[in-house]
Scaffold this motif. Structure first.
Motif, PDB file in Angstrom:
ATOM      1  N   LEU A 180     -19.632  13.799  -0.528  1.00 19.97           N
ATOM      2  CA  LEU A 180     -18.602  13.328  -1.444  1.00 19.97           C
ATOM      3  C   LEU A 180     -17.729  12.363  -0.629  1.00 19.97           C
ATOM      4  CD1 LEU A 180     -16.997  13.200  -4.180  1.00 19.97           C
ATOM      5  CD2 LEU A 180     -15.603  14.578  -3.353  1.00 19.97           C
ATOM      6  N   VAL A 181     -17.326  12.689   0.563  1.00 25.04           N
ATOM      7  CA  VAL A 181     -16.518  12.169   1.440  1.00 25.04           C
ATOM      8  C   VAL A 181     -17.070  10.597   1.700  1.00 25.04           C
ATOM      9  CG1 VAL A 181     -15.165  11.916   3.774  1.00 25.04           C
ATOM     10  CG2 VAL A 181     -14.995  14.028   2.149  1.00 25.04           C
ATOM     11  N   ILE A 182     -18.247  10.475   2.219  1.00 23.82           N
ATOM     12  CA  ILE A 182     -18.963   9.421   2.683  1.00 23.82           C
ATOM     13  C   ILE A 182     -18.853   8.411   1.517  1.00 23.82           C
ATOM     14  CG2 ILE A 182     -21.275   8.554   3.252  1.00 23.82           C
ATOM     15  CD1 ILE A 182     -21.443  11.103   5.159  1.00 23.82           C
ATOM     16  N   SER A 183     -19.390   9.040   0.206  1.00 25.34           N
ATOM     17  CA  SER A 183     -19.686   8.026  -0.811  1.00 25.34           C
ATOM     18  C   SER A 183     -18.266   7.343  -1.296  1.00 25.34           C
ATOM     19  CB  SER A 183     -20.065   8.975  -2.029  1.00 25.34           C
ATOM     20  OG  SER A 183     -20.444   8.129  -3.218  1.00 25.34           O
ATOM     21  N   VAL A 184     -17.089   8.396  -1.160  1.00 25.22           N
ATOM     22  CA  VAL A 184     -15.961   7.805  -1.808  1.00 25.22           C
ATOM     23  C   VAL A 184     -15.282   6.885  -0.604  1.00 25.22           C
ATOM     24  CG1 VAL A 184     -13.494   8.385  -2.100  1.00 25.22           C
ATOM     25  CG2 VAL A 184     -15.419   9.667  -3.240  1.00 25.22           C
ATOM     26  N   GLU A 185     -15.390   7.029   0.692  1.00 24.45           N
ATOM     27  CA  GLU A 185     -14.990   6.065   1.751  1.00 24.45           C
ATOM     28  C   GLU A 185     -15.592   4.919   1.676  1.00 24.45           C
ATOM     29  OE1 GLU A 185     -14.543   5.981   6.458  1.00 24.45           O
ATOM     30  OE2 GLU A 185     -15.588   7.645   5.523  1.00 24.45           O
ATOM     31  N   GLY A 186     -16.947   4.946   1.197  1.00 23.99           N
ATOM     32  CA  GLY A 186     -17.582   3.659   1.356  1.00 23.99           C
ATOM     33  C   GLY A 186     -17.252   2.940  -0.051  1.00 23.99           C
ATOM     34  N   ALA A 187     -16.766   3.654  -1.048  1.00 26.67           N
ATOM     35  CA  ALA A 187     -16.409   2.726  -2.229  1.00 26.67           C
ATOM     36  C   ALA A 187     -15.020   2.242  -1.974  1.00 26.67           C
ATOM     37  CB  ALA A 187     -16.325   3.711  -3.435  1.00 26.67           C
ATOM     38  N   LEU A 188     -14.269   3.205  -1.136  1.00 24.10           N
ATOM     39  CA  LEU A 188     -12.609   2.598  -0.935  1.00 24.10           C
ATOM     40  C   LEU A 188     -12.928   1.233   0.122  1.00 24.10           C
ATOM     41  CD1 LEU A 188     -11.048   5.815  -0.376  1.00 24.10           C
ATOM     42  CD2 LEU A 188     -10.375   4.075  -1.986  1.00 24.10           C
ATOM     43  N   ARG A 189     -13.755   1.036   0.956  1.00 19.87           N
ATOM     44  CA  ARG A 189     -13.880   0.116   1.701  1.00 19.87           C
ATOM     45  C   ARG A 189     -14.517  -1.064   1.226  1.00 19.87           C
ATOM     46  NH1 ARG A 189     -13.117   1.324   7.127  1.00 19.87           N
ATOM     47  NH2 ARG A 189     -12.922   3.431   7.779  1.00 19.87           N
ATOM     48  N   ALA A 190     -15.379  -0.771  -0.014  1.00 18.11           N
ATOM     49  CA  ALA A 190     -15.555  -2.069  -0.526  1.00 18.11           C
ATOM     50  C   ALA A 190     -14.815  -2.611  -1.636  1.00 18.11           C
ATOM     51  CB  ALA A 190     -17.179  -1.550  -1.348  1.00 18.11           C
ATOM     52  N   ALA A 191     -13.980  -1.826  -1.956  1.00 18.04           N
ATOM     53  CA  ALA A 191     -12.621  -2.093  -3.086  1.00 18.04           C
ATOM     54  C   ALA A 191     -11.768  -3.273  -2.540  1.00 18.04           C
ATOM     55  CB  ALA A 191     -12.096  -0.917  -3.619  1.00 18.04           C
ATOM     56  N   ASP A 192     -11.679  -4.041  -3.305  1.00 24.27           N
ATOM     57  CA  ASP A 192     -10.621  -5.130  -2.805  1.00 24.27           C
ATOM     58  C   ASP A 192      -9.304  -4.491  -3.011  1.00 24.27           C
ATOM     59  OD1 ASP A 192      -9.233  -7.425  -2.455  1.00 24.27           O
ATOM     60  OD2 ASP A 192      -9.924  -8.697  -3.800  1.00 24.27           O
ATOM     61  N   PRO A 193      -8.671  -4.761  -1.754  1.00 24.18           N
ATOM     62  CA  PRO A 193      -7.263  -4.067  -1.691  1.00 24.18           C
ATOM     63  C   PRO A 193      -6.177  -5.069  -2.190  1.00 24.18           C
ATOM     64  CG  PRO A 193      -8.057  -5.069   0.447  1.00 24.18           C
ATOM     65  CD  PRO A 193      -9.235  -4.948  -0.353  1.00 24.18           C
ATOM     66  N   ARG A 194      -6.431  -6.169  -2.598  1.00 28.95           N
ATOM     67  CA  ARG A 194      -5.487  -7.215  -3.212  1.00 28.95           C
ATOM     68  C   ARG A 194      -4.870  -6.649  -4.653  1.00 28.95           C
ATOM     69  NH1 ARG A 194      -8.430 -12.529  -2.849  1.00 28.95           N
ATOM     70  NH2 ARG A 194      -9.984 -11.441  -3.706  1.00 28.95           N
ATOM     71  N   TYR A 195      -5.670  -5.617  -5.022  1.00 26.87           N
ATOM     72  CA  TYR A 195      -5.123  -5.151  -6.370  1.00 26.87           C
ATOM     73  C   TYR A 195      -4.115  -4.285  -6.185  1.00 26.87           C
ATOM     74  CZ  TYR A 195      -8.970  -7.260  -8.643  1.00 26.87           C
ATOM     75  OH  TYR A 195     -10.137  -8.135  -9.118  1.00 26.87           O
ATOM     76  N   GLU A 196      -4.485  -3.338  -5.360  1.00 22.03           N
ATOM     77  CA  GLU A 196      -3.451  -2.372  -4.676  1.00 22.03           C
ATOM     78  C   GLU A 196      -2.019  -3.231  -4.118  1.00 22.03           C
ATOM     79  OE1 GLU A 196      -6.377   1.016  -2.873  1.00 22.03           O
ATOM     80  OE2 GLU A 196      -5.581  -0.059  -1.699  1.00 22.03           O
ATOM     81  N   ARG A 211      -3.368   6.261  -8.515  1.00 18.38           N
ATOM     82  CA  ARG A 211      -3.684   6.840  -9.773  1.00 18.38           C
ATOM     83  C   ARG A 211      -4.006   5.777 -10.719  1.00 18.38           C
ATOM     84  NH1 ARG A 211      -0.741   8.428 -14.171  1.00 18.38           N
ATOM     85  NH2 ARG A 211       1.056   7.682 -13.237  1.00 18.38           N
ATOM     86  N   ARG A 212      -3.267   4.779 -10.689  1.00 22.51           N
ATOM     87  CA  ARG A 212      -3.669   3.446 -11.871  1.00 22.51           C
ATOM     88  C   ARG A 212      -4.513   2.559 -11.400  1.00 22.51           C
ATOM     89  NH1 ARG A 212       0.127   4.078 -15.865  1.00 22.51           N
ATOM     90  NH2 ARG A 212      -1.176   2.590 -17.004  1.00 22.51           N
ATOM     91  N   VAL A 213      -4.528   2.289 -10.096  1.00 26.76           N
ATOM     92  CA  VAL A 213      -5.319   1.077  -9.555  1.00 26.76           C
ATOM     93  C   VAL A 213      -6.599   1.530  -8.770  1.00 26.76           C
ATOM     94  CG1 VAL A 213      -5.392  -0.914  -8.244  1.00 26.76           C
ATOM     95  CG2 VAL A 213      -3.313  -0.190  -9.589  1.00 26.76           C
ATOM     96  N   THR A 214      -6.373   2.452  -7.701  1.00 31.01           N
ATOM     97  CA  THR A 214      -7.328   2.694  -6.835  1.00 31.01           C
ATOM     98  C   THR A 214      -8.468   3.450  -7.380  1.00 31.01           C
ATOM     99  OG1 THR A 214      -5.677   2.691  -5.093  1.00 31.01           O
ATOM    100  CG2 THR A 214      -7.643   3.668  -4.354  1.00 31.01           C
ATOM    101  N   LEU A 215      -8.131   4.619  -8.140  1.00 30.85           N
ATOM    102  CA  LEU A 215      -9.083   5.789  -8.777  1.00 30.85           C
ATOM    103  C   LEU A 215      -9.929   4.866  -9.641  1.00 30.85           C
ATOM    104  CD1 LEU A 215      -7.154   9.175  -9.208  1.00 30.85           C
ATOM    105  CD2 LEU A 215      -8.809   8.297  -7.545  1.00 30.85           C
TER     106      LEU A 215
END
Length: 295
Positions: A180-196, A211-215
């Motif tokens: 789970l950690v590897i999968s979620v970390e990969g998704a976080l790295r692929a997500a655009d941080p500009r939305y956050e 809770r409202r953007v990253t998840l």
């Protein structure tokens, strides 16, 4: 008589003439790269087919030797049903523990510049390569009655974790959480941080942004990691039998029931193995859009 004169090229390999009719040069044959790409050398084809047969034939043998006529009776027996129920409950609980602890851990590894982050990532992924039996021994040394933490839990609160259903959940979560950690970390790295960053500039707190953007951004990665963790927990054997034992109705999961049934009732072992095979195929089918749709 028409005389040919030299002139500029027309760009397609032809030269103009005085009569206006182009004189084309020799046409080069067009190559078809897809033919070259799809040609498989025999030196690679033979070991590839042998590798495929090596992986598929055991599964085919399981299907061929399955007791189809008595399969319904095997799966409805009390022992098999109890092991199946316990496996599903413990795997789901272990996945829940992995979600609660693993998602924040993945965010910590992907979004912060924590000192020693590489070492932490290596420690998180260590259960992937660590033999499960060694993991069970390590859990005993920490959470056993005489363990580093287990002795304090026993003396202060009377809590005993080994050889209990809770111990099964802990052992399964220990080996499943890295997926789970590897999968979620990969998704976080692929997500655009500009939305956050945009949410932060609008006044949202870090918790609200998470809770409202990253998840919502990493929801597919969380889903894939949860399915992998659940499947890994369902098939766990080594850490479970070492830390939780093999007590029917309390700690005997499906892999342990298969191991025990092979000595007394091989047909029941095959029936349980078929159930685990169906679950594995269902997991792959659920993840095909994420992993198997790439060209």
């Amino acid at each position: 008589m028409i005389r040919r004169t030299a002139g500029p090229s027309t760009g397609d390999g032809a030269r103009p003439t005085t009569a206006g009719a182009p004189v084309r040069g020799p046409r080069t044959p067009r190559t078809r790269p897809w033919r070259r790409a799809h040609r498989v050398p025999l030196t690679l084809l033979l070991p590839a087919l042998l590798g495929l047969a090596f992986l598929v034939l055991p599964l085919v043998g399981l299907l061929v030797r399955a007791p189809w006529s008595s399969l319904s009776d095997q799966l409805t027996s009390p022992q098999v049903w109890e092991a199946l129920r316990l496996s599903l409950v413990c795997a789901t609980a272990a996945t829940g523990v992995s979600l609660v602890l693993g998602v924040p851990l993945a965010w910590l590894l992907a979004r912060t510049e924590l000192p020693g982050r590489r070492l932490i990532r290596a420690l998180v992924t260590l259960p992937l390569v660590l033999p499960p039996v060694v993991g069970g021994v390590a859990l005993l040394l920490v959470l056993g009655r005489r363990g580093i933490v287990g002795s304090w839990l026993d003396s202060a609160f009377g809590i005993t974790l080994p050889f209990t259903t809770t111990g099964v959940v802990i052992a399964e979560a220990f080996v499943a959480m890295p997926f789970l950690v590897i999968s979620v970390e990969g998704a976080l790295r692929a997500a655009d941080p500009r939305y956050e960053e945009a949410a932060a500039t609008l006044g949202a707190s870090r918790l609200t942004t998470f809770r409202r953007v990253t998840l919502p951004l990493i929801a597919p990665g969380i889903g894939a990691g949860a399915v992998l963790a659940w499947a890994r927990a369902l098939g766990e054997f080594g850490a479970t039998i070492t830390f939780a034992g093999n007590f029917p109705g309390r700690t005997q999961t499906m892999p342990l029931a298969v191991y025990l049934a092979m000595e007394s009732d091989p047909e029941a072992a095959i029936a349980l193995s078929l159930v685990l095979l169906v679950v594995s195929v269902a997991v792959l089918a659920g993840l095909r859009e994420r992993w198997m749709s790439t060209p």
